[in-house]
Motif scaffolding. Structure first.
Motif, PDB file in Angstrom:
ATOM      1  N   PRO A   6       0.788  -1.231   0.000  1.00  0.00           N
ATOM      2  CA  PRO A   6       0.000   0.000   0.000  1.00  0.00           C
ATOM      3  C   PRO A   6       0.825   1.289   0.000  1.00  0.00           C
ATOM      4  CG  PRO A   6      -1.000  -1.583   1.468  1.00  0.00           C
ATOM      5  CD  PRO A   6       0.307  -2.172   1.014  1.00  0.00           C
ATOM      6  N   GLN A  37      -3.838   8.807  -1.795  1.00  0.00           N
ATOM      7  CA  GLN A  37      -4.768   8.068  -0.928  1.00  0.00           C
ATOM      8  C   GLN A  37      -5.566   7.055  -1.741  1.00  0.00           C
ATOM      9  OE1 GLN A  37      -5.105   8.059   2.494  1.00  0.00           O
ATOM     10  NE2 GLN A  37      -3.185   9.194   2.309  1.00  0.00           N
ATOM     11  N   GLU A  38      -5.909   7.408  -2.963  1.00  0.00           N
ATOM     12  CA  GLU A  38      -6.653   6.481  -3.826  1.00  0.00           C
ATOM     13  C   GLU A  38      -5.801   5.255  -4.165  1.00  0.00           C
ATOM     14  OE1 GLU A  38      -8.883   6.423  -8.154  1.00  0.00           O
ATOM     15  OE2 GLU A  38      -8.491   8.332  -7.172  1.00  0.00           O
ATOM     16  N   LYS A  41      -5.639   2.986  -1.078  1.00  0.00           N
ATOM     17  CA  LYS A  41      -6.909   2.278  -0.906  1.00  0.00           C
ATOM     18  C   LYS A  41      -7.053   1.158  -1.939  1.00  0.00           C
ATOM     19  CE  LYS A  41     -10.414   4.792   0.198  1.00  0.00           C
ATOM     20  NZ  LYS A  41     -11.577   5.701   0.140  1.00  0.00           N
ATOM     21  N   ASP A  42      -6.737   1.445  -3.203  1.00  0.00           N
ATOM     22  CA  ASP A  42      -6.836   0.425  -4.255  1.00  0.00           C
ATOM     23  C   ASP A  42      -5.873  -0.736  -4.003  1.00  0.00           C
ATOM     24  OD1 ASP A  42      -8.777   1.902  -5.548  1.00  0.00           O
ATOM     25  OD2 ASP A  42      -7.386   2.740  -7.042  1.00  0.00           O
ATOM     26  N   ARG A  45      -7.215  -2.899  -1.202  1.00  0.00           N
ATOM     27  CA  ARG A  45      -8.316  -3.741  -1.707  1.00  0.00           C
ATOM     28  C   ARG A  45      -7.782  -4.866  -2.585  1.00  0.00           C
ATOM     29  NH1 ARG A  45     -11.872   1.396  -2.987  1.00  0.00           N
ATOM     30  NH2 ARG A  45     -13.050   1.497  -1.056  1.00  0.00           N
TER      31      ARG A  45
END
Length: 71
Positions: A6, A37-38, A41-42, A45
């Motif tokens: 991440p 931040q995207e 997060k991706d 996930r």
């Protein structure tokens, strides 16, 4: 290619402590840069197991002896 960690570089996903100077076609020569931040997060996930994943009963990884729903 595995999902990058991440907090890997925003351009190539390499960890900060081992990054040094790297080259990519999109960013050229660069040092480690904070991912957005995207991206974080991706990537988080992307590291989650799929809905039908089966885990080892000993270490909860996707290796070793699996638990089968059909048994």
């Amino acid at each position: 290619m595995p999902t990058p960690r991440p907090n890997g570089c925003r351009h190539d996903g390499i960890d900060q402590r081992t990054h040094g100077r790297q080259w990519t076609p999109e960013a050229g020569w660069h040092t480690w840069e904070q991912p957005t931040q995207e991206q974080i997060k991706d990537r988080m996930r992307g590291r989650r197991p799929g809905p039908n994943a089966k885990f080892c009963i000993l270490c909860l990884s996707e290796e070793h002896q699996h638990i089968d729903d059909e048994e």
